[in-house]
Design a protein around this motif. Structure first.
Motif, short mmCIF file in Angstrom:
data_model
loop_
_atom_site.label_atom_id
_atom_site.label_comp_id
_atom_site.label_asym_id
_atom_site.label_seq_id
_atom_site.Cartn_x
_atom_site.Cartn_y
_atom_site.Cartn_z
N THR A 574 36.77 36.16 32.19
CA THR A 574 36.42 36.17 30.76
C THR A 574 35.96 34.79 30.32
OG1 THR A 574 38.06 37.91 30.41
CG2 THR A 574 37.28 36.75 28.45
N ALA A 575 36.68 33.76 30.78
CA ALA A 575 36.31 32.38 30.42
C ALA A 575 34.96 32.00 31.03
CB ALA A 575 37.40 31.42 30.91
N CYS A 576 34.73 32.38 32.29
CA CYS A 576 33.48 32.01 32.97
C CYS A 576 32.27 32.72 32.37
CB CYS A 576 33.57 32.33 34.46
SG CYS A 576 34.70 31.27 35.36
N PHE A 577 32.47 33.95 31.89
CA PHE A 577 31.35 34.76 31.39
C PHE A 577 31.07 34.52 29.90
CE2 PHE A 577 32.00 38.30 34.80
CZ PHE A 577 31.23 37.57 35.68
N ALA A 578 31.90 33.71 29.23
CA ALA A 578 31.80 33.57 27.77
C ALA A 578 30.39 33.20 27.30
CB ALA A 578 32.82 32.55 27.28
N ALA A 579 29.75 32.29 28.00
CA ALA A 579 28.44 31.78 27.53
C ALA A 579 27.28 32.70 27.87
CB ALA A 579 28.19 30.40 28.13
N THR A 580 27.51 33.69 28.74
CA THR A 580 26.38 34.51 29.21
C THR A 580 26.52 35.98 28.84
OG1 THR A 580 27.51 34.83 31.33
CG2 THR A 580 25.94 33.02 31.21
N GLN A 581 27.61 36.33 28.15
CA GLN A 581 27.90 37.75 27.94
C GLN A 581 27.27 38.29 26.67
OE1 GLN A 581 31.59 39.00 29.40
NE2 GLN A 581 31.98 40.48 27.78
N PHE A 582 26.62 39.44 26.80
CA PHE A 582 26.06 40.13 25.64
C PHE A 582 26.78 41.45 25.37
CE2 PHE A 582 22.29 37.53 26.88
CZ PHE A 582 22.14 36.85 25.68
N TYR A 583 27.09 42.18 26.41
CA TYR A 583 27.74 43.49 26.25
C TYR A 583 29.24 43.30 25.99
CZ TYR A 583 23.46 45.26 28.39
OH TYR A 583 22.14 45.56 28.67
N PRO A 584 29.85 44.20 25.21
CA PRO A 584 31.30 44.12 25.01
C PRO A 584 32.03 44.21 26.35
CG PRO A 584 30.31 45.73 23.53
CD PRO A 584 29.25 45.33 24.50
N ASP A 585 33.12 43.49 26.46
CA ASP A 585 33.90 43.50 27.70
C ASP A 585 34.61 44.84 27.87
OD1 ASP A 585 35.11 42.29 30.02
OD2 ASP A 585 36.98 42.31 28.88
N VAL A 586 34.79 45.23 29.13
CA VAL A 586 35.57 46.43 29.45
C VAL A 586 36.84 45.95 30.16
CG1 VAL A 586 35.61 48.59 30.77
CG2 VAL A 586 33.46 47.80 29.74
N GLN A 587 37.98 46.15 29.50
CA GLN A 587 39.22 45.54 29.97
C GLN A 587 39.61 45.95 31.38
OE1 GLN A 587 40.59 43.01 28.46
NE2 GLN A 587 42.09 42.82 30.09
N GLU A 588 39.34 47.22 31.73
CA GLU A 588 39.80 47.69 33.06
C GLU A 588 38.81 47.38 34.18
OE1 GLU A 588 38.21 51.61 31.13
OE2 GLU A 588 38.95 49.64 30.48
N ASN A 589 37.74 46.68 33.83
CA ASN A 589 36.74 46.29 34.85
C ASN A 589 36.79 44.79 35.12
OD1 ASN A 589 33.87 48.53 34.29
ND2 ASN A 589 35.96 48.95 34.91
N ALA A 590 36.49 44.44 36.37
CA ALA A 590 36.35 43.03 36.74
C ALA A 590 35.37 42.96 37.90
CB ALA A 590 37.70 42.43 37.13
N MET A 591 34.58 41.89 37.93
CA MET A 591 33.58 41.77 38.98
C MET A 591 34.14 41.14 40.26
SD MET A 591 30.13 39.56 39.20
CE MET A 591 29.17 39.62 40.69
N SER A 592 35.00 40.15 40.07
CA SER A 592 35.49 39.38 41.23
C SER A 592 36.05 40.24 42.36
CB SER A 592 36.53 38.36 40.78
OG SER A 592 35.98 37.45 39.88
N PRO A 593 36.84 41.28 42.07
CA PRO A 593 37.43 42.05 43.18
C PRO A 593 36.43 42.74 44.09
CG PRO A 593 38.66 42.42 41.16
CD PRO A 593 37.41 41.68 40.77
N SER A 594 35.16 42.84 43.67
CA SER A 594 34.15 43.38 44.59
C SER A 594 32.99 42.40 44.80
CB SER A 594 33.61 44.72 44.08
OG SER A 594 33.00 44.58 42.81
N PHE A 595 33.22 41.13 44.45
CA PHE A 595 32.20 40.09 44.60
C PHE A 595 32.21 39.60 46.05
CE2 PHE A 595 30.41 36.12 42.14
CZ PHE A 595 29.20 36.27 42.79
N SER A 596 31.69 40.48 46.93
CA SER A 596 31.77 40.23 48.38
C SER A 596 31.03 38.96 48.79
CB SER A 596 31.22 41.43 49.15
OG SER A 596 32.01 42.56 48.90
N HIS A 597 29.94 38.64 48.11
CA HIS A 597 29.17 37.44 48.46
C HIS A 597 30.07 36.21 48.59
CE1 HIS A 597 25.43 39.58 47.56
NE2 HIS A 597 24.78 38.56 48.08
N ILE A 598 30.98 36.03 47.62
CA ILE A 598 31.76 34.78 47.63
C ILE A 598 33.13 34.93 48.26
CG2 ILE A 598 30.50 33.88 45.62
CD1 ILE A 598 33.08 34.31 43.96
N PHE A 599 33.63 36.15 48.40
CA PHE A 599 34.97 36.31 48.98
C PHE A 599 34.97 36.87 50.40
CE2 PHE A 599 36.00 36.40 44.36
CZ PHE A 599 36.70 35.19 44.35
#
Length: 676
Positions: A574-599
């Motif tokens: 939430t903190a990292c996306f603050a400056a780039t976010q336009f759509y309302p956040d979805v609480q039960e969703n997160a990108m990092s857990p499937s961000f395979s490129h970096i993990f």
């Protein structure tokens, strides 16, 4: 001795896939690891004084049997996996990590390398030899050679743990992707979807012995659904499913793995004397430091945000106008973007797809490579393959000499991870007077042919094919001495230049004329459509730029600061996306857990490199445009100074040799229509 440990008795020394059994891998790895250790010991026990040839060069050529087996195994683990391969990977990964540490922390070996390194100024080395020596010495230092014994042991433990955690992360993402199905039984719920997409969903349902239609989180199924389906509730359902991949309260939740991975990476960096994991990684990148990356990202953000804000307001107003929508949600973005694009340009993928039959597009990529670099591609049936859908090609030059073997694997299937990538089964290198040619592969997940239609690509899939083919050209045209400096073995923020520059030809009418023909009538794509493709290239580019920047900022959020106090994945995002976010956040969703490129991939602290390389590719393609997109002289310079050189010299040196100057950020902003 198993088949994997022998010289292959095959055409061009290609991998004998049909002869390899799953049970061959573990003994083959064991034997190759033993051989690799013996080769290292021979270098250490060498009675002669250490010199470049008996130490640094010998090390560069060591472990090649193991590298070959690893390439075959891990490529199949991505493209054609099974439970058995998963369990072998879990067993082998820590052993390979341990071997790497045995080498990197071998004090006697390091002392020999150091002795050569100290004399480097008097050795009269070629630029490539100089690079190899620097890279070898730094490799030891960056992997703990100067550490005390207790810290070396801790480093070993961290690396073994990370190897397993990264694998587990990837397996969880795949398991979550495979676990979800949107099963539709009412025909009315298919409204808006293209005929080919519906047919593919019907075929999938039949293969699963279900009535109706099945959609999945695989991109060729998911992307068309959220782009075209009129049923907003179903778009929401599948979008939420994609967003909660590996972020659910089940056995496949990656949250704890992420926190472990970033904390171990941080501890490792600190052990080695670096502030953060990003400081460690970026020392070996063109960008060099987290400060430079953050400045680059923030600079682009400042320049792109006004355009992105305007675009989002326009998209919101459009959705309100046509459907009375008060608030655009994440599951509306692709849908209304496509509708707005159609209104503005009267151009949708369904209009274009008939002109992009997969076979024609592939031949188009081959023709572009021929016109630029003099390559010929001939499909052959004599080369073994790991799946019947894989195509195999001999690549030759104008003199008929073998340049490379090329594998192409295009369709989704169970056991194949999502996305698209280039890889190799054998690198290019020179040894004992022989220039060993590479075996290169691209793996994609394109729409499969159906009973009535061939595989017709979206324009996005066309650019994906050209992108991966660009990586493949980097591998195929390699012409260096050492395998670990060959082809795509370059700085990560340079590796995307050859791939991203190739996408540019997809927007040029002279290139499209070579392959964009209607699959039924063979009619060339009409010029008014080509003009629209060109005009639409920068459509919503501000929002697309912010999306890419958000991923880079998230990556730096995880890796560019001390992560030990992070307790919650969602809060950090939430903190990292603050400056780039336009759509309302979805609480039960997160990108990092499937961000395979970096993990799970190699992009930790490196996701910014997509944008960095876009600057390079925009600047480089501007050079082609000035001379003509098939200009022989510019193409020859690109081949000679970029594609053939691999990592033999610093990338900025290579780039300036090709271009005559450093790249300019404005080239990217100009192309994206973001300069006022």
């Amino acid at each position: 001795m198993g088949i994997l440990n022998q010289q292959f008795d095959t055409v061009h020394d290609t991998a004998p896939f049909s002869q390899i059994k799953t049970e061959d891998y573990l003994p083959a790895f064991a034997e190759a690891i033993t051989k690799a250790k013996a080769e290292i010991q021979d270098i250490v026990d060498q009675p002669a004084q250490p010199n470049f040839a008996n130490c640094v060069e010998a090390l560069a050529y060591s472990g090649m049997e193991l590298d070959r087996i690893s390439s075959i195994f891990f490529n199949l683990h991505s493209a054609e996996t099974s439970d058995k391969l998963d369990s072998i990977a879990q067993e082998v990964a820590p052993k390979l990590s341990e071997l790497a540490n045995d080498i990197n922390l071998n004090l006697a070996l390091f002392e020999r390398v150091k002795a050569v390194y100290k004399k480097k100024d008097s050795l009269n080395l070629t630029p490539e030899q100089q690079t190899l020596l620097d890279k070898t010495y730094k490799g030891f230092v960056r992997n703990g050679a100067l550490l005390q014994a207790d810290k070396k042991e801790r480093l070993r433990a961290i690396d073994a743990e990370l190897a397993v955690l990264k694998l587990k992360f990837g397996e969880n993402v795949l398991a979550e992707t495979n676990a979800y199905q949107l099963h539709i039984t009412e025909e009315k719920d298919l409204a808006g979807l293209p005929e080919g997409v519906i047919e593919a969903a019907k075929g999938l349902a039949e293969s699963l012995e279900k009535e109706g239609w099945v959609f999945t989180l695989d991109y060729p199924s998911y992307i068309p659904f959220v782009t075209y389906a009129d049923n907003r509730e179903l778009r929401k359902e599948i979008s939420l499913a994609a967003g909660r991949k590996a972020f659910q309260d089940n056995a496949h939740n990656n949250s704890a793995y992420i926190l472990s991975i970033v904390k171990l990476r941080f501890e490792r960096a600190q052990l080695l004397g670096y502030n953060t994991h990003a400081h460690f990684v970026l020392e070996e990148r063109m960008a060099q430091s987290p400060d430079k990356v953050n400045t680059f990202l923030q600079d682009l953000l400042a320049k792109a945000k006004p355009a992105a804000t305007k675009e989002f307001e326009e998209l919101s107003a459009f959705a309100k106008k046509i459907d009375g929508l008060k608030q655009l949600e994440k599951w509306d973005g692709a849908y209304y973007s496509e509708k707005l694009k159609q209104e503005k340009f009267n151009l949708d993928d369904e209009l274009l797809k008939p002109y992009f039959k997969l076979e024609k597009v592939l031949n188009g990529a081959f023709t572009v490579a021929h016109k630029l670099f003099g390559l010929h591609f001939t499909e052959v049936q004599t080369i073994d393959k790991y799946h019947e859908e894989v195509q195999t090609f001999e690549v030759t030059d104008e003199k008929g000499q073998l340049v490379a073997i090329f594998y192409a694997d295009f369709f989704p299937r169970k056991g194949k991870r999502n996305g698209a990538w280039m890889t190799s089964f054998k690198p290019q290198y020179k040894k004992d007077g022989v220039n060993e040619r590479p075996h290169v592969s691209i793996v994609c997940n394109f729409t499969k042919p159906t009973a009535t239609k061939p595989s017709l690509l979206t324009f996005n899939e066309v650019t994906t094919l050209f992108h991966e083919f660009g990586h493949a050209l980097h591998g195929m045209l390699a012409n260096t001495t050492y395998p670990n400096l060959s082809g795509t073995s370059v700085y990560w923020d340079f590796v995307e230049l050859p791939s991203q520059i190739m996408e540019n030809w997809c927007y040029e009418k002279d290139a499209l004329a070579l392959f964009a023909r209607h699959y039924e009538t063979n009619e060339a794509i009409p010029m008014h459509l080509v003009e629209k493709i060109k005009a639409s290239a920068s459509f919503l580019e501000g929002m697309a730029t912010l999306r890419q920047l958000s991923f880079g900022l998230l990556d730096m959020g995880w890796h560019g600061a001390d992560p030990t106090a992070i307790a919650d994945v969602k809060s950090l995002e939430t903190a990292c996306f603050a400056a780039t976010q336009f759509y309302p956040d979805v609480q039960e969703n997160a990108m990092s857990p499937s961000f395979s490129h970096i993990f799970n991939g190699g992009y930790s602290s490196g996701y910014y490199s997509y944008k960095w390389a876009e600057v390079l590719d925009a600047d480089a393609f501007a050079y082609f445009q000035e001379a003509g997109i098939f200009d022989a002289e510019v193409a020859a310079r690109f081949k000679e100074h970029i594609l053939s050189q691999g990592g033999s010299e610093h990338p900025m040196v290579l780039y300036k040799r090709f271009r005559g100057k450093e790249p300019e950020v404005d080239a990217l902003l100009r192309r994206a229509g973001l300069l006022n």
